[in-house]
Design a protein around this motif. Sequence first.
Motif, PDB file in Angstrom:
ATOM      1  N   SER A  61      41.725 -15.885  19.836  1.00  0.00           N
ATOM      2  CA  SER A  61      41.343 -15.046  21.014  1.00  0.00           C
ATOM      3  C   SER A  61      40.571 -14.101  20.580  1.00  0.00           C
ATOM      4  O   SER A  61      40.389 -13.521  19.567  1.00  0.00           O
ATOM      5  CB  SER A  61      42.282 -14.920  22.001  1.00  0.00           C
ATOM      6  OG  SER A  61      43.290 -14.119  21.465  1.00  0.00           O
ATOM      7  N   GLU A  62      40.037 -13.369  21.814  1.00  0.00           N
ATOM      8  CA  GLU A  62      39.254 -12.057  21.472  1.00  0.00           C
ATOM      9  C   GLU A  62      40.035 -11.017  20.787  1.00  0.00           C
ATOM     10  O   GLU A  62      41.269 -10.921  21.335  1.00  0.00           O
ATOM     11  CB  GLU A  62      38.669 -11.577  22.981  1.00  0.00           C
ATOM     12  CG  GLU A  62      37.445 -10.457  22.631  1.00  0.00           C
ATOM     13  CD  GLU A  62      36.930 -10.207  24.211  1.00  0.00           C
ATOM     14  OE1 GLU A  62      35.950  -9.472  23.947  1.00  0.00           O
ATOM     15  OE2 GLU A  62      37.223 -10.772  25.034  1.00  0.00           O
ATOM     16  N   ASN A  63      39.593 -10.264  20.204  1.00  0.00           N
ATOM     17  CA  ASN A  63      40.379  -9.063  19.451  1.00  0.00           C
ATOM     18  C   ASN A  63      41.605  -9.730  18.412  1.00  0.00           C
ATOM     19  O   ASN A  63      42.256  -8.721  18.182  1.00  0.00           O
ATOM     20  CB  ASN A  63      40.922  -8.220  20.481  1.00  0.00           C
ATOM     21  CG  ASN A  63      39.642  -7.472  21.041  1.00  0.00           C
ATOM     22  OD1 ASN A  63      38.471  -7.144  20.482  1.00  0.00           O
ATOM     23  ND2 ASN A  63      39.839  -7.176  22.490  1.00  0.00           N
ATOM     24  N   SER A  64      41.453 -10.890  18.101  1.00  0.00           N
ATOM     25  CA  SER A  64      42.543 -11.400  17.084  1.00  0.00           C
ATOM     26  C   SER A  64      41.921 -11.701  15.753  1.00  0.00           C
ATOM     27  O   SER A  64      40.477 -11.652  15.834  1.00  0.00           O
ATOM     28  CB  SER A  64      42.984 -12.796  17.615  1.00  0.00           C
ATOM     29  OG  SER A  64      43.735 -12.820  18.867  1.00  0.00           O
ATOM     30  N   GLU A  65      42.586 -11.411  14.914  1.00  0.00           N
ATOM     31  CA  GLU A  65      41.996 -11.663  13.305  1.00  0.00           C
ATOM     32  C   GLU A  65      41.596 -13.240  13.330  1.00  0.00           C
ATOM     33  O   GLU A  65      42.229 -14.210  13.693  1.00  0.00           O
ATOM     34  CB  GLU A  65      43.312 -11.446  12.412  1.00  0.00           C
ATOM     35  CG  GLU A  65      43.395 -10.137  11.951  1.00  0.00           C
ATOM     36  CD  GLU A  65      44.193  -9.889  10.902  1.00  0.00           C
ATOM     37  OE1 GLU A  65      43.778  -9.129  10.104  1.00  0.00           O
ATOM     38  OE2 GLU A  65      45.515 -10.474  10.979  1.00  0.00           O
ATOM     39  N   CYS A  66      40.476 -13.436  12.425  1.00  0.00           N
ATOM     40  CA  CYS A  66      39.903 -14.605  12.323  1.00  0.00           C
ATOM     41  C   CYS A  66      39.580 -14.833  10.938  1.00  0.00           C
ATOM     42  O   CYS A  66      39.270 -13.852  10.214  1.00  0.00           O
ATOM     43  CB  CYS A  66      38.886 -14.834  13.429  1.00  0.00           C
ATOM     44  SG  CYS A  66      37.576 -13.315  13.331  1.00  0.00           S
ATOM     45  N   SER A  67      39.097 -16.065  10.617  1.00  0.00           N
ATOM     46  CA  SER A  67      38.211 -16.459   9.537  1.00  0.00           C
ATOM     47  C   SER A  67      36.977 -17.143   9.966  1.00  0.00           C
ATOM     48  O   SER A  67      36.966 -17.827  11.008  1.00  0.00           O
ATOM     49  CB  SER A  67      39.016 -17.485   8.510  1.00  0.00           C
ATOM     50  OG  SER A  67      39.913 -17.037   8.008  1.00  0.00           O
ATOM     51  N   ALA A  68      35.874 -16.861   9.252  1.00  0.00           N
ATOM     52  CA  ALA A  68      34.567 -17.225   9.705  1.00  0.00           C
ATOM     53  C   ALA A  68      34.323 -18.873   9.291  1.00  0.00           C
ATOM     54  O   ALA A  68      34.064 -19.666  10.079  1.00  0.00           O
ATOM     55  CB  ALA A  68      33.506 -16.605   8.828  1.00  0.00           C
ATOM     56  N   LYS A  69      34.707 -19.151   7.969  1.00  0.00           N
ATOM     57  CA  LYS A  69      34.509 -20.551   7.507  1.00  0.00           C
ATOM     58  C   LYS A  69      35.707 -20.498   6.466  1.00  0.00           C
ATOM     59  O   LYS A  69      36.157 -19.791   5.720  1.00  0.00           O
ATOM     60  CB  LYS A  69      33.126 -20.742   7.130  1.00  0.00           C
ATOM     61  CG  LYS A  69      32.116 -20.854   8.094  1.00  0.00           C
ATOM     62  CD  LYS A  69      31.308 -22.196   7.892  1.00  0.00           C
ATOM     63  CE  LYS A  69      30.397 -22.030   8.976  1.00  0.00           C
ATOM     64  NZ  LYS A  69      29.695 -23.484   9.461  1.00  0.00           N
ATOM     65  N   THR A  70      35.888 -22.014   6.258  1.00  0.00           N
ATOM     66  CA  THR A  70      36.565 -22.184   4.996  1.00  0.00           C
ATOM     67  C   THR A  70      36.054 -23.319   4.079  1.00  0.00           C
ATOM     68  O   THR A  70      35.546 -24.380   4.751  1.00  0.00           O
ATOM     69  CB  THR A  70      38.158 -22.437   5.280  1.00  0.00           C
ATOM     70  OG1 THR A  70      38.809 -22.785   4.182  1.00  0.00           O
ATOM     71  CG2 THR A  70      38.504 -23.797   6.173  1.00  0.00           C
TER      72      THR A  70
END
Length: 112
Positions: A61-70
Motif C-alpha cells: 500500500s501507499e508509503n509501504s516498502e516495495c520491489s519494482a520488479k523481480t
Amino acid sequence: MEKILVLLLVALAVVYAVPDPRGIIIHLEDGELCLNSVQCKSKCCHRDTGLSLARCAPKASENSECSAKTLYGVYYKCPCERGLTCEGDKSIVGSITNTNFGVCHDAGRSKK
C-alpha cells in the motif's frame, strides 16, 4: 437400483465438473504457499528470507516498502497496488540479487 446408481454417478460427475473459484495451482489466496507470483490472485509471491517458504501476499500500500520488479517471480517486498509507483534505487545488481527496494507513492498526488 441400477437407475439410481447411474443417476448418482451422473450427479457426482456434474458436481466435479463445476470449476472451483479457488485454485490449487493458480488463483491462490493470500497466505497460501506459492512458487511464482503468477499463481497468486494478488500477483505477489512473497518470502521473508532466502530460506523461508514463499506465500501469496497482498500488494504494498501507499508509503509501504516495495520491489519494482523481480527476475525470479518471488518478492522479498511486494510490488505496489494499482495506481502507485515504487520509487527507489533500481540497478542491474539489485535486480539480480532481488534487493531493489523502494517506497510506494501515489504518482498523481506527488506531482501536484
